[in-house]
Structures are given as structure tokens and as C-alpha cells.
Design a protein around this motif. Structure first.
Motif: not given
Ligand SMILES: [Zn+2]
Length: 300
Positions: A127, A129-130, A145, A148
Motif C-alpha cells: 500500500c 498509504v501505509c 490494502c 488501512c
Molecule cells: Zn494501507
């Protein structure tokens, strides 16, 4: 197979969005007796008897590693397996270039879509993002993901490829790494916050120092190395003075229609070597040359 065919264009599959959105229908499609799986060798195409090689879907196949490319003319589902190791090669191999003249155009387009998607999955296991693991969903047309819940979609990167036109001539240029004598239209990625027209004007100004206006769209081509959409345009130049960005462009010059026609025909005395018909630049040059006033016929 006509040699003048633009590559990766003309896919015939029904992309079947209604099946992608329904996990039960996607599972049924994968398990259906007529389902087929496009065979790839890494990211390269595999052909047999002048067609892409398709095999029956394995009985233990899972949507965790199979992507639904769509339904064929007989409503049979066509899948491709998501390989685990895809490498980082963003350029067409000799094998992927060669199929353009070996198999039907719609199959070249099918290969292009499959290659781009398989490569995207292989490069996005985590991911953005995270940093946690992602897994495919929507029959392979997205990843989600597990930590998240962010959803990630296969990307398409718009690239403008363009001719500046001035008083019956167009600007062609060459990069340092290209084979000697090879010239093409200038090109560059569209940047965030730009229109296509603005990207054309910026790229020609940056690379050649030429100011263009009245940009018009001509045609487009998916270029699956790894995920470009080539957007071919023509713009009108204010004048023909050049100021090249020599880090990007080794040489550029203004070429008249007779020179462009000779290059497209592959003539030995042509002023440059043109891109092959599989590339949109070839068709952009042809589109421009065809629109110019034909040379007068020799008198009898
Ligand atoms: Zn994520």
C-alpha cells in the motif's frame, strides 16, 4: 496482417465491468467450462499458429491471482494469471515488438492490456498509504490494502507526442540514445494540473524552444510499457527558431511533406528514418503529410 497497423489498438473483448463488480459472478466466470487463460512468458507474449496462446483455466485457479480481461465474441471469459515476479523492465522486448506483424490487431491490443495490468499488480504488492500488503479485488481491476482499506487502481500515464508545424514543415527530433538517423515527434508526460494542450505547449517549448498555439488532437494509442497513453497532437509554431534542450534532444530539424513521405516510405534518400507503423508517431506524421497539398503530377 497489414504492416501499417498501429500497435496495441483495436481490442474486441467486452470488458464486462458488471462481472468485475460482483465477486460471485467473477468466481463463476473463473470456474466456467469455457474460461480461458492468456499465457505469458514473464511479461512477453506467447504465440501459436499466429495467435496468442490461450489455455483452459486450471481447476484450482483463484481470483487471488487471476484477472478477468473480459468476455470474447462467444461470451467466454478470458483471464490472465498475475505472475509474482515481473521485474522492472519498462521497455518492449523484441518478442513483444514482433507480434505486431504476426498476430491479429485485436490480439495485440489484448496482450498490451494484459501486460500492463500484470506488470502493475507485480509492482504494487504494498500500500502506498501505509506500506501494508495489498491484494487484488474487482476481478483484478483494483487492489485493496488489508490494513488501512485504501483502494488502488491500475494507472494510466498520459503522454503527449506532438508535431510543431510551421509554413509547410514539421519539427522532428532525436534523442541521444536512438539509432543514427532515427527521428520522431517530440514527446513528454502530462504533468498534474495541466491540460493536454498545455502539456504540448510546455514540452515543445522546453525541448526545442518553440512556442506553439492552436494545438489539436489527432489520435491516441495505449503503450503498455508500462502504462502510457500516447496522445498525438499537432500545434502551430509562431516561428522556426530552435533552442534545443541538449540534455534531452541531440538534434532536431524542420522537415517538409516530401521529406516526411520519403521517410515513412523508408526511402534510402529520405532525410531521416521514421518510427515504425506500430508507433503512433508514424501515423501522426502520415496524418500531417496526407493533409498537405499533394505535389503536382509530372506533365505528360
Ligand atoms: Zn494501507
Amino acid at each position: 496482417m497489414p504492416l501499417e497497423q498501429l500497435g496495441y489498438v483495436g481490442g474486441r473483448l467486452d470488458r464486462a465491468d458488471h462481472i468485475r463488480m460482483n465477486p460471485d459472478q467473477a468466481a463463476q466466470a473463473l470456474a466456467s467450462p469455457g474460461a480461458r487463460c492468456l499465457v505469458l512468458d514473464g511479461l512477453d507474449p506467447v504465440t501459436q499458429d499466429s495467435h496468442l496462446l490461450m489455455e483452459p483455466v486450471a481447476t484450482d485457479a483463484s481470483l487471488d491471482d487471476h484477472l478477468l480481461l473480459g468476455l470474447d465474441d462467444e461470451q467466454r471469459p478470458v483471464f490472465v494469471r498475475l505472475a509474482q515476479e515481473v521485474g522492472s523492465n519498462f521497455f518492449p522486448s523484441p518478442r513483444s515488438r514482433a507480434i505486431v506483424t504476426e498476430i491479429p490487431a485485436d490480439e495485440v491490443a489484448l496482450y498490451g492490456a494484459a501486460r500492463s495490468l500484470v506488470h502493475w499488480h507485480g509492482r504494487h504488492p504494498f500500500c502506498s498509504v501505509c506500506g501494508s500488503r495489498t491484494s487484488p479485488e474487482k476481478a483484478g481491476w483494483a487492489r485493496r490494502c488489508g490494513a488501512c482499506n485504501a483502494e488502488h487502481f491500475p494507472r494510466v500515464d498520459p503522454v503527449v507526442i506532438m508535431l510543431a508545424e510551421h509554413e509547410g514543415r514539421v519539427l522532428v527530433g532525436r534523442q541521444h540514445s536512438w539509432p543514427e538517423g532515427f527521428y520522431s515527434a517530440l514527446a513528454g508526460f502530462v504533468e498534474p494540473g495541466e491540460t493536454i494542450e498545455e502539456a504540448v505547449m510546455r514540452e515543445i517549448k522546453e525541448e526545442a524552444g518553440v512556442t506553439v498555439h492552436s494545438v489539436r488532437y489527432v489520435m491516441s494509442q495505449p503503450w503498455p510499457f508500462p502504462s502510457s497513453l500516447m496522445i498525438a497532437c499537432i500545434g502551430q509554431a509562431d516561428d522556426d527558431a530552435l533552442k534545443l534542450d541538449e540534455t534531452e534532444i541531440q538534434h532536431a530539424f524542420w522537415c517538409d511533406a516530401a521529406g516526411v513521405r520519403a521517410a515513412l516510405a523508408g526511402k534510402a534518400d529520405a532525410p531521416f528514418t521514421a518510427p515504425p507503423p506500430m508507433a503512433v508517431a508514424h501515423h501522426l506524421l502520415k496524418h500531417w503529410a496526407d493533409a498537405q497539398v499533394a505535389p503536382p503530377r509530372p506533365s505528360a
